[in-house]
Design a protein around this motif. Structure first.
Motif, PDB file in Angstrom:
ATOM      1  N   SER A   1       0.830  -1.212   0.000  1.00 39.50           N
ATOM      2  CA  SER A   1       0.000   0.000   0.000  1.00 39.50           C
ATOM      3  C   SER A   1       0.861   1.258   0.000  1.00 39.50           C
ATOM      4  CB  SER A   1      -0.934   0.010   1.216  1.00 39.50           C
ATOM      5  OG  SER A   1      -1.883  -1.042   1.120  1.00 39.50           O
ATOM      6  N   THR A   2       1.995   1.207   0.670  1.00 36.70           N
ATOM      7  CA  THR A   2       2.913   2.349   0.668  1.00 36.70           C
ATOM      8  C   THR A   2       3.410   2.625  -0.744  1.00 36.70           C
ATOM      9  OG1 THR A   2       3.618   1.888   2.936  1.00 36.70           O
ATOM     10  CG2 THR A   2       5.070   3.268   1.598  1.00 36.70           C
ATOM     11  N   LEU A   3       3.725   1.574  -1.481  1.00 36.83           N
ATOM     12  CA  LEU A   3       4.170   1.751  -2.864  1.00 36.83           C
ATOM     13  C   LEU A   3       3.089   2.431  -3.693  1.00 36.83           C
ATOM     14  CD1 LEU A   3       6.065   1.352  -5.254  1.00 36.83           C
ATOM     15  CD2 LEU A   3       5.163  -0.984  -5.495  1.00 36.83           C
ATOM     16  N   VAL A   4       1.849   1.981  -3.557  1.00 35.12           N
ATOM     17  CA  VAL A   4       0.746   2.575  -4.321  1.00 35.12           C
ATOM     18  C   VAL A   4       0.618   4.061  -4.020  1.00 35.12           C
ATOM     19  CG1 VAL A   4      -1.769   2.609  -4.524  1.00 35.12           C
ATOM     20  CG2 VAL A   4      -0.555   0.440  -4.665  1.00 35.12           C
ATOM     21  N   THR A   5       0.714   4.436  -2.748  1.00 28.95           N
ATOM     22  CA  THR A   5       0.549   5.846  -2.391  1.00 28.95           C
ATOM     23  C   THR A   5       1.778   6.675  -2.750  1.00 28.95           C
ATOM     24  OG1 THR A   5       1.193   5.310  -0.103  1.00 28.95           O
ATOM     25  CG2 THR A   5      -1.164   5.455  -0.594  1.00 28.95           C
ATOM     26  N   CYS A   6       2.917   6.042  -2.919  1.00 32.46           N
ATOM     27  CA  CYS A   6       4.082   6.758  -3.458  1.00 32.46           C
ATOM     28  C   CYS A   6       3.900   7.033  -4.956  1.00 32.46           C
ATOM     29  CB  CYS A   6       5.359   5.952  -3.243  1.00 32.46           C
ATOM     30  SG  CYS A   6       6.024   6.017  -1.560  1.00 32.46           S
ATOM     31  N   LEU A   7       3.327   6.079  -5.664  1.00 37.06           N
ATOM     32  CA  LEU A   7       3.159   6.235  -7.107  1.00 37.06           C
ATOM     33  C   LEU A   7       2.191   7.361  -7.444  1.00 37.06           C
ATOM     34  CD1 LEU A   7       3.069   2.502  -8.290  1.00 37.06           C
ATOM     35  CD2 LEU A   7       5.020   4.066  -8.217  1.00 37.06           C
ATOM     36  N   ASN A   8       1.156   7.560  -6.611  1.00 35.72           N
ATOM     37  CA  ASN A   8       0.214   8.643  -6.916  1.00 35.72           C
ATOM     38  C   ASN A   8       0.498   9.918  -6.120  1.00 35.72           C
ATOM     39  OD1 ASN A   8      -0.780   8.143  -4.354  1.00 35.72           O
ATOM     40  ND2 ASN A   8      -2.697   7.232  -5.055  1.00 35.72           N
TER      41      ASN A   8
ATOM     42  N   TYR B   1      -7.049   6.163  -8.902  1.00 38.11           N
ATOM     43  CA  TYR B   1      -6.720   5.521  -7.621  1.00 38.11           C
ATOM     44  C   TYR B   1      -7.991   5.152  -6.877  1.00 38.11           C
ATOM     45  CZ  TYR B   1      -5.040   5.265  -2.741  1.00 38.11           C
ATOM     46  OH  TYR B   1      -4.764   4.884  -1.450  1.00 38.11           O
ATOM     47  N   VAL B   2      -8.038   3.912  -6.400  1.00 32.73           N
ATOM     48  CA  VAL B   2      -9.118   3.459  -5.523  1.00 32.73           C
ATOM     49  C   VAL B   2      -8.475   3.018  -4.218  1.00 32.73           C
ATOM     50  CG1 VAL B   2     -11.020   1.848  -5.174  1.00 32.73           C
ATOM     51  CG2 VAL B   2     -10.553   2.729  -7.470  1.00 32.73           C
ATOM     52  N   ALA B   3      -8.772   3.755  -3.146  1.00 36.54           N
ATOM     53  CA  ALA B   3      -8.168   3.481  -1.849  1.00 36.54           C
ATOM     54  C   ALA B   3      -8.827   2.279  -1.181  1.00 36.54           C
ATOM     55  CB  ALA B   3      -8.290   4.709  -0.950  1.00 36.54           C
ATOM     56  N   GLN B   4      -8.140   1.786  -0.166  1.00 35.86           N
ATOM     57  CA  GLN B   4      -8.663   0.667   0.612  1.00 35.86           C
ATOM     58  C   GLN B   4      -9.871   1.089   1.440  1.00 35.86           C
ATOM     59  OE1 GLN B   4      -6.817  -2.130   4.160  1.00 35.86           O
ATOM     60  NE2 GLN B   4      -5.463  -1.414   2.552  1.00 35.86           N
ATOM     61  N   LYS B   5      -9.814   2.311   1.985  1.00 29.46           N
ATOM     62  CA  LYS B   5     -10.919   2.858   2.767  1.00 29.46           C
ATOM     63  C   LYS B   5     -11.258   4.240   2.238  1.00 29.46           C
ATOM     64  CE  LYS B   5      -9.735   0.364   7.004  1.00 29.46           C
ATOM     65  NZ  LYS B   5      -9.381   0.496   8.452  1.00 29.46           N
TER      66      LYS B   5
ATOM     67  N   LEU C   1      -4.468   2.513 -10.100  1.00 27.91           N
ATOM     68  CA  LEU C   1      -3.930   1.947  -8.872  1.00 27.91           C
ATOM     69  C   LEU C   1      -5.084   1.516  -7.980  1.00 27.91           C
ATOM     70  CD1 LEU C   1      -1.233   4.682  -8.130  1.00 27.91           C
ATOM     71  CD2 LEU C   1      -0.860   2.459  -9.226  1.00 27.91           C
ATOM     72  N   LEU C   2      -5.062   0.270  -7.549  1.00 26.40           N
ATOM     73  CA  LEU C   2      -6.123  -0.275  -6.711  1.00 26.40           C
ATOM     74  C   LEU C   2      -5.510  -0.846  -5.440  1.00 26.40           C
ATOM     75  CD1 LEU C   2      -8.062  -2.317  -9.452  1.00 26.40           C
ATOM     76  CD2 LEU C   2      -8.481   0.048  -8.742  1.00 26.40           C
TER      77      LEU C   2
ATOM     78  N   PHE D   1      -5.079   0.825 -20.582  1.00 26.54           N
ATOM     79  CA  PHE D   1      -4.411   1.354 -19.400  1.00 26.54           C
ATOM     80  C   PHE D   1      -3.811   0.197 -18.589  1.00 26.54           C
ATOM     81  CE2 PHE D   1      -8.981   1.160 -18.220  1.00 26.54           C
ATOM     82  CZ  PHE D   1      -8.939   0.342 -17.092  1.00 26.54           C
ATOM     83  N   THR D   2      -2.820   0.520 -17.793  1.00 27.38           N
ATOM     84  CA  THR D   2      -2.157  -0.460 -16.939  1.00 27.38           C
ATOM     85  C   THR D   2      -2.792  -0.424 -15.560  1.00 27.38           C
ATOM     86  OG1 THR D   2      -0.089  -0.051 -18.119  1.00 27.38           O
ATOM     87  CG2 THR D   2       0.075  -1.223 -16.035  1.00 27.38           C
ATOM     88  N   VAL D   3      -2.945  -1.595 -14.951  1.00 23.98           N
ATOM     89  CA  VAL D   3      -3.500  -1.701 -13.609  1.00 23.98           C
ATOM     90  C   VAL D   3      -2.431  -2.258 -12.673  1.00 23.98           C
ATOM     91  CG1 VAL D   3      -5.295  -2.737 -12.152  1.00 23.98           C
ATOM     92  CG2 VAL D   3      -5.800  -2.149 -14.542  1.00 23.98           C
ATOM     93  N   VAL D   4      -2.252  -1.608 -11.537  1.00 24.12           N
ATOM     94  CA  VAL D   4      -1.414  -2.135 -10.460  1.00 24.12           C
ATOM     95  C   VAL D   4      -2.304  -2.256  -9.240  1.00 24.12           C
ATOM     96  CG1 VAL D   4       0.570  -1.745  -8.952  1.00 24.12           C
ATOM     97  CG2 VAL D   4       0.712  -1.143 -11.375  1.00 24.12           C
ATOM     98  N   THR D   5      -2.491  -3.481  -8.744  1.00 22.65           N
ATOM     99  CA  THR D   5      -3.448  -3.714  -7.673  1.00 22.65           C
ATOM    100  C   THR D   5      -2.837  -4.483  -6.516  1.00 22.65           C
ATOM    101  OG1 THR D   5      -5.610  -4.682  -7.110  1.00 22.65           O
ATOM    102  CG2 THR D   5      -4.350  -5.788  -8.834  1.00 22.65           C
TER     103      THR D   5
END
Length: 249
Positions: A41-48, A79-83, A157-158, A186-190
């Motif tokens: 999750s840290t990686l996802v939030t770094c990417l966006n 981006y779709v967050a966990q919460k 990003l999911l 588009f590319t998806v990273v989940t």
């Protein structure tokens, strides 16, 4: 195409990401796999750019995402967050908010038509005038997916997008994401914890272990040896009706 290069991120008292990177082609779905605390999750939030990495780069079609304006970034990365925090707004208004980077003086017919099209694809047309705080967790997750998709991103990003969904809706959501990624390029990273769901819908798998990339690739990377090293569990990886499944022993 996306290229993630050497991402490092630390909190004051802990190093979380230690040189993470991989590449993915347009239309591919990449699953981020690993134990809790591995840095997914840290990686996802770094990417966006919710978090700012101390080092590293993200290139999307050769352009540095970390050098983009906020508006350009919002058009490029969904981006779709966990919460998600609930507001007293309707489903339609929430989805329309995904078009904000494109709206100038007023909402265009193109914006409205795209929102209608995406809500139909996600199965939200019957909910469009309901308020967010009246929805179930799974319904809310679909709204957030629709809001991300109407921005027509190049990278989606999911973060655990199926965590609030029952098995049927898990399958339908991941099938929709994969289908639209192929259609629109588009590319998806989940971030995903269900190994069998990942095997069913992901093209590539990036295993994180203690903040580092352990291995990256296609189905050939999902082996009992990899799962033992990353998760510390004993498994069997079987071929059933031309598909791989994981059984935890």
């Amino acid at each position: 195409m996306i290229e993630i290069r050497d991402i490092h991120f630390s909190y004051p008292d802990a190093e979380i990401l230690k040189g993470v990177g991989f590449t993915a082609e347009s239309g591919e779905v990449v699953g981020l796999l690993g134990n809790n605390g591995a840095g997914k999750s840290t990686l996802v939030t770094c990417l966006n750019r919710i978090r700012k990495p101390q080092r590293g780069e993200l290139f999307i079609d050769g352009q540095s995402a970390f050098q983009m304006s906020r508006n350009a970034l919002a058009r490029t990365i969904g981006y779709v967050a966990q919460k998600n925090e609930l507001t007293r707004s309707t489903v339609f208004d929430c989805v329309l908010l995904g078009r904000k980077p494109y709206i100038k003086w007023s909402v265009s017919q193109e914006d409205l038509d795209l929102c209608h099209k995406i809500m139909e694809r996600v199965g939200l047309l019957n909910y469009q005038m309901r308020y967010l705080d009246e929805l179930s967790g799974g319904e809310l997750q679909k709204v957030m997916l629709a809001r991300a998709l109407v921005a027509q991103p190049k990278l989606l990003l999911l973060d655990e997008p199926t965590s609030n969904l029952d098995p049927r809706n898990q399958y339908e959501m991941m099938a929709l994401v994969r289908e639209m990624a192929k259609e629109q390029g588009f590319t998806v990273v989940t971030v995903i914890h269900d190994l069998n769901l990942a095997l069913r819908f992901c093209d590539k798998f990036y295993f994180l272990k203690e903040g580092r990339g352990y291995c990256y690739g296609g189905l050939e990377t999902v082996t009992p040896e990899t799962l033992a090293a990353v998760y510390g569990i004993k498994t069997q990886v079987l071929d059933v009706q031309d598909r791989k499944i994981v059984i935890i022993e």
